[in-house]
Write a protein that holds these residues in place. Sequence first.
Motif, PDB file in Angstrom:
ATOM      1  N   ARG A 159       8.550  16.055 -23.361  1.00 58.47           N
ATOM      2  CA  ARG A 159       9.436  15.137 -22.669  1.00 58.47           C
ATOM      3  C   ARG A 159       9.289  13.529 -23.191  1.00 58.47           C
ATOM      4  O   ARG A 159       8.158  13.138 -23.562  1.00 58.47           O
TER       5      ARG A 159
ATOM      6  N   GLY B 135       8.452  20.696 -18.425  1.00 64.92           N
ATOM      7  CA  GLY B 135       9.606  21.473 -18.491  1.00 64.92           C
ATOM      8  C   GLY B 135       9.452  22.903 -18.859  1.00 64.92           C
ATOM      9  O   GLY B 135      10.426  23.644 -18.934  1.00 64.92           O
TER      10      GLY B 135
ATOM     11  N   SER C 275       2.835  19.420 -22.837  1.00 63.04           N
ATOM     12  CA  SER C 275       1.961  18.792 -21.960  1.00 63.04           C
ATOM     13  C   SER C 275       2.409  19.247 -20.765  1.00 63.04           C
ATOM     14  O   SER C 275       3.368  19.739 -20.283  1.00 63.04           O
ATOM     15  N   ASN C 276       1.428  18.763 -19.610  1.00 68.00           N
ATOM     16  CA  ASN C 276       2.024  19.147 -18.306  1.00 68.00           C
ATOM     17  C   ASN C 276       3.211  18.321 -17.835  1.00 68.00           C
ATOM     18  O   ASN C 276       3.541  17.309 -18.247  1.00 68.00           O
ATOM     19  N   ASN C 277       4.228  19.076 -17.011  1.00 67.84           N
ATOM     20  CA  ASN C 277       5.180  18.435 -16.585  1.00 67.84           C
ATOM     21  C   ASN C 277       6.200  18.067 -17.572  1.00 67.84           C
ATOM     22  O   ASN C 277       7.119  17.094 -17.554  1.00 67.84           O
TER      23      ASN C 277
ATOM     24  N   ARG D  41      17.355  21.643 -12.795  1.00 69.09           N
ATOM     25  CA  ARG D  41      16.034  20.955 -12.512  1.00 69.09           C
ATOM     26  C   ARG D  41      15.608  19.923 -13.351  1.00 69.09           C
ATOM     27  O   ARG D  41      16.546  18.845 -13.291  1.00 69.09           O
ATOM     28  N   CYS D  42      14.445  19.743 -13.932  1.00 71.45           N
ATOM     29  CA  CYS D  42      14.143  18.630 -14.871  1.00 71.45           C
ATOM     30  C   CYS D  42      14.802  18.518 -16.040  1.00 71.45           C
ATOM     31  O   CYS D  42      14.604  17.566 -16.821  1.00 71.45           O
TER      32      CYS D  42
ATOM     33  N   SER E  42       8.063  25.534 -17.419  1.00 70.12           N
ATOM     34  CA  SER E  42       8.289  26.385 -16.131  1.00 70.12           C
ATOM     35  C   SER E  42       9.599  26.313 -15.902  1.00 70.12           C
ATOM     36  O   SER E  42      10.066  27.411 -15.439  1.00 70.12           O
ATOM     37  N   THR E  43      10.199  25.559 -15.953  1.00 70.71           N
ATOM     38  CA  THR E  43      11.760  25.398 -15.832  1.00 70.71           C
ATOM     39  C   THR E  43      12.553  26.249 -16.767  1.00 70.71           C
ATOM     40  O   THR E  43      13.507  26.907 -16.314  1.00 70.71           O
TER      41      THR E  43
END
Length: 608
Positions: free
Chosen positions: A383, A57, A53-55, A33-34, A59-60
Amino acid sequence: MAKKVTEPEVTLESKNPNVPRPRLSKLIIKNFRCIGKDPVEIELDDIVVLVGSNNAGKSTILKAYEVIMSHGSNAGKLTIDDFPNGEVIKGYYPEMELHTVVHDNSPGERWIRVDKETKEKYVREQWIWEDVGAPKRRGYDVELEEWSENVPWGAPNVANSYRPQPHLVEAFEDPEKQANEITEILSSVITERVKNISTKKSEGAEGEEETDYERLLSKIQEMQEQILFDSKEEIEDAETHLSSLINDVFPGYEVKFDARPQEDLEKSINLFKAKSQLLMGPTGGYQSSIARQGSGARRTLLWAALRFVNETELKSKRKKSERPHVLLLDEPELCLHPSAIREACKSLYDLPKNRNWQVMVTTHSPAFIDLARDNTTIVRVERSNSGDIKGTTLFRPKRALLDSDDKKRLKLLNMFDPYVAEFFFGGHSIIVEGDTEYTAFRFILESEPDLFKGVHVIRARGKDTIASLVKILNHFDSCYSVLHDSDRPLTNKIKKDGEPKKNKAWTSNEKIIEAIRMHKAPDKVRLLASVPNFEEAYFNEEAKGEKPYNALLTLSEDSVAFERIKQLLKALVDHSASTPDGCIEWETTSELLTELEKLGGDEVIEPV
């Protein structure tokens, strides 16, 4: 009849009942995924908290853990959306690696490596997806020093049957899917409990006690074998007849019917009807499935289910071979009423007490981080500007060198201030001793938000707790600051012998400097002491009564006082800034004594 071939039984469980269950210790993810080609490593524990932070990774990582723990017909299967950029590119295949700590040699010597630091034995396994669908699983052969197509613990369905069963509850998933997951958590626990129900043994019976469920399986197996025995003639007659027909076309060929009893009876038996549902509603009124309830109701039911597991699993008689579970929970703080947050956090942290559950959560709430627990790993997922994702282990209690007193103080602090763990989420951390400093700095931060972005003020609520928090921040190898009161060596109280009583707060200064010296690079820490205390140093008098409120009033009305506290805060953020009047940057208690002597008015004594 065809002769039954007996495969050797190989499992993750040791044949010795005194040997602990293997423990998952590390998960490594690439090209999923990411997550790109740079691997993300996650150290596993009873509780793993992913912050970031949001986005970034988080949840991945939960999904990756579920993929390699899953079982059944879709075990480990990926879709094209799981590949980087939605493409299958050679050299950029999704790849996951799992390290498992073992306590004996049951997997075989060729698979076992010893960790140089911890001296623990561990086994490495790898899953690679060269295309959409199922992966290739490999084991690392330590004798050949390379990955092998052979694998420890045998076939995937055998190995996975003893690994934790995953229960993934995503943040904004489909209500039906979320309802099914909650139902599965309860069903799996109830099913295992039903299997362990036992009736009293008949008088004179020998051997270990059998559960009712085991007796049911034995009876079914006995019936299967009897049926096969009774149908032996019919099967042989069918084989002879079919062989004679096929022999006309393929001379010398015969047909054999491989008839044998079902080996894994448990997979063919359902104790409850398929797709059982949980219904909820007012007593005596209409009750609907939880998929039709609101998000808050579903989450509340999840916590109720976990509390049920917490309170009852320890009481049940569990078999060592029972499959463990892992709860993968995305943002547990969602849809929670403030009064429910503490109860939800307790449910999560208590779940692994029965040694049959692990928990991995993602969160944006410091309230879901309990610093006083022994079984918690905190990982920050970040990220970079180039898009690469990195997982950094911020905290493991053993590495932080917390003693029993540290844990007691942190537990109390966590009760009074559930947001004390805010520093795990990034930014520059400033530890302060009391409420007055905290209130004053918060007023400056609110007044000058652009000047102090990313600054976290941590309220220790006491000098001894400062040393405990310093040990945790040392574990990050991060840059931070501390502000505390120097206090005086003596109090105003007189002992029976006429001598002034020594001040316990003074002795805590030595604990603070000792903790700071434990940092790998002590120059990353700025230690300032208000002489003799914050109120006298910056408000020219020792405030009495409502000290935080009085400080707040002074700052809101006195621009000179506001500027003094602002410069102090700047010095705590920028370690190169000059030390403001009213405090001292110190390394030895003799320096504090010198500053106190300059003030005069009180007798000072040299420390022993």
